[in-house]
Scaffold this active site. Structure first.
Site, PDB file in Angstrom:
ATOM      1  CG  PHE A 174      -0.250   0.080   2.541  1.00 41.13           C
ATOM      2  CD1 PHE A 174       0.001   1.304   3.146  1.00 41.13           C
ATOM      3  CD2 PHE A 174       0.163  -1.079   3.197  1.00 41.13           C
ATOM      4  CE1 PHE A 174       0.647   1.384   4.370  1.00 41.13           C
ATOM      5  CE2 PHE A 174       0.813  -1.014   4.427  1.00 41.13           C
ATOM      6  CZ  PHE A 174       1.054   0.223   5.017  1.00 41.13           C
ATOM      7  CB  CYS A 175       1.776   3.874  -1.662  1.00 41.16           C
ATOM      8  SG  CYS A 175       0.860   3.718  -3.206  1.00 41.16           S
ATOM      9  CB  THR A 176      -0.052   8.437  -0.231  1.00 37.77           C
ATOM     10  OG1 THR A 176       1.097   8.440   0.603  1.00 37.77           O
ATOM     11  CG2 THR A 176      -0.991   9.557   0.185  1.00 37.77           C
ATOM     12  CB  ILE A 203      -3.371   5.445   2.903  1.00 36.35           C
ATOM     13  CG1 ILE A 203      -2.237   4.424   2.956  1.00 36.35           C
ATOM     14  CG2 ILE A 203      -3.795   5.822   4.318  1.00 36.35           C
ATOM     15  CD1 ILE A 203      -0.900   5.016   3.333  1.00 36.35           C
TER      16      ILE A 203
END
Length: 300
Positions: A174-176, A203
């Site tokens: 996952f990332c922003t 996110i």
């Protein structure tokens, strides 16, 4: 109230330089500010403005080659998130430094926020945060592995040094907002990992969709605008930004002896020279003078 649009799209731009001027002109006329990056692999950025201004900018971006199905993430802010508009040309829209990585060829399995908790709670799944160390420091998912990278370009080397830790594991990343995972999942597929997943919308989508009482997210999510951090419901968080090192700070950190507005904080005070600090002080003086002139002009 400002509308904020965070976006990215991988597509093939044969001549990104030819797109820069017209796109910047449209955004400028619409009163849109923020940052857009153009490269041969596509577009990435976050922009803010009035509702009408953002709609105008998004029409222009979706008209770019291959961008008709562009998706974006929206939020709102009471204060202007950006002070100016920047449309820049880059080698990559998110820098990984792996010329063979191609998100348009293959990526991991997308997982909706509503299905994410079940996936990352499974015993055969390893959850990896692909963001930089200062982003992870203020919030991440329960049980996530922090590669402790200072830049995304360090991720491939980290993986190759640590791949043995994840033998026979499914990988969830996952990332922003999702853009790094487009590249990191393609990279892992190229490294021979058979089951790779990533959080669709990143996110930010999870924090918008998932009720806080059902959430496995701890802390705040760093964002690259004047809000600095957001929490559930994309509510603006408590963090401020050190303009010396661009890392997030809590209000209490401003009371620490290392903090000097616009110059340094406890995280970077020992990383910069006195010459650097003097340059930062001069920059802050100029910003203060500009703000004072603007305030005086408004009062008049």
């Amino acid at each position: 109230m400002y509308t904020i649009a965070a976006l990215y799209h991988f597509t093939r731009f044969e001549d990104p330089a030819a797109l820069r001027g017209p796109l910047a002109e449209i955004c400028c006329k619409a009163g849109v500010k923020g940052s857009l990056l153009l490269a041969k692999e596509g577009i990435n950025g976050t922009i803010a403005g009035s509702r009408a201004g953002i709609d105008t900018a998004l029409v222009a971006i979706r008209a770019l080659p291959g961008c008709a199905d562009l998706e974006w993430k929206e939020a709102t802010a009471e204060d202007a998130p950006f002070g100016k508009l920047k449309v820049r040309l880059k080698r990559e829209i998110v820098t990984m430094g792996q010329p063979d990585v191609d998100p348009t060829a293959a990526v991991g399995h997308y997982v909706a926020p509503q299905d994410w908790n079940a996936l990352i709670s499974a015993p055969d799944v390893a959850v990896i945060d692909t963001r930089n160390d200062y982003e992870v420091a203020i919030g991440t998912f329960e049980g996530a592995v922090d590669p402790e990278t200072k830049s995304f370009g360090e991720f491939p080397a980290w993986w190759r040094e640590n791949a043995h830790r994840f033998h026979n594991k499914r990988i969830a990343m996952f990332c922003t907002g999702g853009i790094r995972c487009e590249k990191s999942t393609n990279f892992l597929i190229g490294e021979g990992v058979e089951e790779v997943y990533h959080l669709k919308g990143g996110i930010l989508q999870y924090l918008e969709d998932m009720p806080s009482e059902d959430s496995l997210w701890n802390g705040e999510c760093f964002v690259f605008d004047r809000r600095v951090s957001v929490g559930h419901g994309l509510k603006e968080g408590p963090h401020l930004l050190c303009h010396g090192c661009r890392r997030p700070l809590l209000p209490a950190d401003l009371e620490r002896p290392e903090y000097e507005r616009g110059v340094s904080c406890h995280q970077c005070a020992d990383e910069t020279s006195e010459g650097d600090k003097e340059r930062f002080r001069e920059r802050q003086r100029q910003l203060d003078l500009a703000a004072a002139r603007a305030a005086a002009s408004g009062a008049a």
